[in-house]
Design an enzyme around this catalytic site. Sequence first.
Site, PDB file in Angstrom:
ATOM      1  N   CYS A  54       1.045  -1.440  -0.078  1.00  0.00           N
ATOM      2  CA  CYS A  54       0.334  -0.288   0.009  1.00  0.00           C
ATOM      3  C   CYS A  54       1.134   1.807  -0.032  1.00  0.00           C
ATOM      4  O   CYS A  54       1.424   1.461   0.578  1.00  0.00           O
ATOM      5  CB  CYS A  54      -0.901  -0.425   1.863  1.00  0.00           C
ATOM      6  SG  CYS A  54      -1.319   1.310   1.511  1.00  0.00           S
ATOM      7  N   CYS A  57       0.170   3.888   2.884  1.00  0.00           N
ATOM      8  CA  CYS A  57       0.362   3.301   4.233  1.00  0.00           C
ATOM      9  C   CYS A  57       2.131   3.210   3.944  1.00  0.00           C
ATOM     10  O   CYS A  57       2.426   3.864   5.661  1.00  0.00           O
ATOM     11  CB  CYS A  57       0.553   1.829   4.009  1.00  0.00           C
ATOM     12  SG  CYS A  57      -0.762   1.424   4.213  1.00  0.00           S
TER      13      CYS A  57
END
Length: 130
Positions: A54, A57
């Site tokens: 991600c 993230c």
Amino acid sequence: MGSFLSSLVTPPPLDDGGDSAVVAVHSKAAWDQQFEAHRNAAKLMVIDFSASWCGPCRFIEPAFKEMASRFTDAVFVKIDVDELGEVAKTFRVEAMPTFVLVKGGQEVSRVVGAKKDELDRKIKTFIASC
């Protein structure tokens, strides 16, 4: 030139160095132990639900680690949704990153997305109410 431009938007790789105040949880048993230890405490727990693939993230990871070192009155936990999907499902995580703030075993707030300022503000609010 393309690699130069992509280097500007590609987040830095995750660093799992040992100097972080973030507790990385990699098993359901470890999660159960961590959660149970803080279930009856007034201390704020900030859970980062993320994934290694991600981008957002990985982008917010340094800020999350910085908050963990600054807000020493809270416990910061990182959970990879691919490793602990059952835990992510329990907390109804549908997007990443999702930060869940827990006190006394109950969710008190959440931030969905790499919203550093919002997360910082909410942590301050819930630490102040300890």
